[in-house]
Design a protein around this motif. Structure first.
Motif, PDB file in Angstrom:
ATOM      1  N   GLU A  19       0.796  -1.168  -0.036  1.00 53.52           N
ATOM      2  CA  GLU A  19      -0.267  -0.012   0.168  1.00 53.52           C
ATOM      3  C   GLU A  19       0.973   1.294  -0.020  1.00 53.52           C
ATOM      4  O   GLU A  19       0.424   2.160  -0.710  1.00 53.52           O
ATOM      5  N   ILE A  20       2.119   1.260   0.634  1.00 52.93           N
ATOM      6  CA  ILE A  20       2.791   2.478   0.702  1.00 52.93           C
ATOM      7  C   ILE A  20       3.542   2.743  -0.717  1.00 52.93           C
ATOM      8  O   ILE A  20       3.638   3.626  -1.039  1.00 52.93           O
ATOM      9  N   LEU A  21       4.056   1.396  -1.178  1.00 54.90           N
ATOM     10  CA  LEU A  21       4.592   1.596  -2.623  1.00 54.90           C
ATOM     11  C   LEU A  21       3.585   2.314  -3.602  1.00 54.90           C
ATOM     12  O   LEU A  21       3.894   3.140  -4.401  1.00 54.90           O
ATOM     13  N   ALA A  22       2.256   1.876  -3.448  1.00 54.78           N
ATOM     14  CA  ALA A  22       1.315   2.244  -4.348  1.00 54.78           C
ATOM     15  C   ALA A  22       1.138   3.749  -4.282  1.00 54.78           C
ATOM     16  O   ALA A  22       0.547   4.569  -5.050  1.00 54.78           O
ATOM     17  N   ALA A  23       1.043   4.111  -2.780  1.00 55.06           N
ATOM     18  CA  ALA A  23       1.081   5.403  -2.440  1.00 55.06           C
ATOM     19  C   ALA A  23       1.971   6.329  -2.994  1.00 55.06           C
ATOM     20  O   ALA A  23       1.728   7.638  -3.515  1.00 55.06           O
ATOM     21  N   GLY A  24       3.197   5.981  -2.968  1.00 51.89           N
ATOM     22  CA  GLY A  24       4.044   6.670  -3.744  1.00 51.89           C
ATOM     23  C   GLY A  24       4.001   7.067  -5.037  1.00 51.89           C
ATOM     24  O   GLY A  24       4.398   8.092  -5.663  1.00 51.89           O
TER      25      GLY A  24
END
Length: 360
Positions: free
Chosen positions: A338-343
């Motif tokens: 989810e963090i990678l996608a947010a980035g």
């Protein structure tokens, strides 16, 4: 993606700061936000840590979160301070607000400070730690303006947020006592973490969309919505109402009493009371002496079965911090994805985030 990735704290801070900066924040704000979130993970409060970044990015892109804001002063009469967070990052708004309140408490002996319309303030214990580091006692009552997630005692659907309460007390020559807790049986963010890990929740924490007991955290993460229960039945529910009235109605940020519009923003209102113990009662020496005598007496209690010693509030977090600083911070695979996608939503590639975190 593995079930977990373990990331060194400074590397994780760099990765999160890069995402925040890509959203338009100054380098200083990006650093403060990242350090605050990673600090929550270090203390073991993953619910308020880097897993919040996807929510923040969504709120930013919706326009609910604004970058590089400072608290605006609505009233300043010395020991009474009313501030507005201007929808800015709570990590920077909270720090600036506490600096103002601490300065006035040092000047006047106490300060009553209201803060309205801050975006998510993160782990409230951070603000108590800031106060106790300056020698101040602090009390915080916070409401949460987003989709309601907690049912009142005797109710069967969500009517308010997790509405945290926090108290910090400095101890002479020792780390402070930091009592920091949600008024729900468990923090909402911990349900997100449990859901991402595929874990069930112990009984007595949740109800489903029909108002029936459940152990499935999905009911506070995805529709159909259920609700968290307050801790201690009527006691936690009553304290949550106090936080709503003091953190929301009194500060001017408002209380929750309507339908949710589906947005991702999270606003907090906070009433903070700061006291300089040197200017109360018999002075700093007497306060320090009595505080330490009482805390020492607690620690002399023989441990109950299953415990190695008596701890005061704040000690478990400091122990976890030392362990995670040495061994790294575990982040479950779903949260990391989810963090990678947010980035990516703010044009930080997966490779860039992985590289910053020391994983590529």
């Amino acid at each position: 993606m593995a079930d977990y990735v373990t990331i060194e704290s400074q590397a994780l801070t760099r990765a999160i700061a890069a995402i925040v900066a890509a959203g338009g924040s100054s380098a200083e704000e990006a650093r403060q936000v990242a350090e605050s979130l990673v600090g929550a993970n270090l203390t073991g409060h993953d619910s308020h840590g880097v897993g919040m970044i996807p929510r923040y990015v969504d709120s930013l892109l919706e326009g609910g979160l604004l970058v590089d804001r400072r608290p605006s002063v609505k009233l300043d009469s010395g020991a009474l301070l009313a501030l507005d967070g201007e929808r800015g990052y709570g990590q920077t708004i909270g720090k600036a607000a506490m600096e103002m309140g601490i300065e006035r408490a040092g000047r006047h002996g106490a300060c009553i400070m209201t803060l309205a319309n801050s975006h998510h303030l993160g782990r409230i214990g951070q603000w108590a730690e800031q106060a106790t580091a300056a020698g101040m006692i602090s009390l915080h009552f916070v409401n949460v303006m987003t989709r309601p997630s907690v049912a009142p005692f005797g109710g069967s659907d969500a009517r308010f947020g997790t509405n945290p309460c926090c108290i910090g007390v400095p101890l002479e020559g020792q780390p402070p006592m930091i009592l920091d807790f949600a008024t729900s049986a468990v923090a909402q963010g911990k349900m997100r973490v449990a859901h991402n890990k595929g874990e069930k929740v112990p009984p007595g924490r949740l109800i489903d969309d029909k108002g029936q007991p459940t152990d499935d955290p999905r009911y506070v993460v995805i529709p159909p919505w259920g609700a968290l229960l307050p801790f201690g039945e009527h006691k936690g529910s009553g304290l949550a109402v106090v936080c709503e009235l003091l953190g929301g109605a009194l500060t001017g940020g408002g209380t929750w009493h309507g339908p949710h519009d589906g947005s991702r923003r999270v606003y907090n209102g906070m009433l903070t009371i700061l006291i300089d113990p040197a200017k109360v009662g018999n002075g700093a020496d007497a306060f320090a002496r009595e505080s330490l005598a009482f805390v020492d007496s607690l620690r002399q209690s023989p441990p109950a079965p299953g415990f190695d010693k008596v701890r005061i509030a704040g000690e478990p977090e400091r122990e976890t911090r030392a362990k995670r600083q040495a061994e790294g911070i575990p982040v479950d695979g779903t949260t990391w994805e989810e963090i990678l996608a947010a980035g990516e939503k703010v044009k930080v590639s997966r490779v860039e985030t992985m590289r910053a975190a020391g994983l590529a």
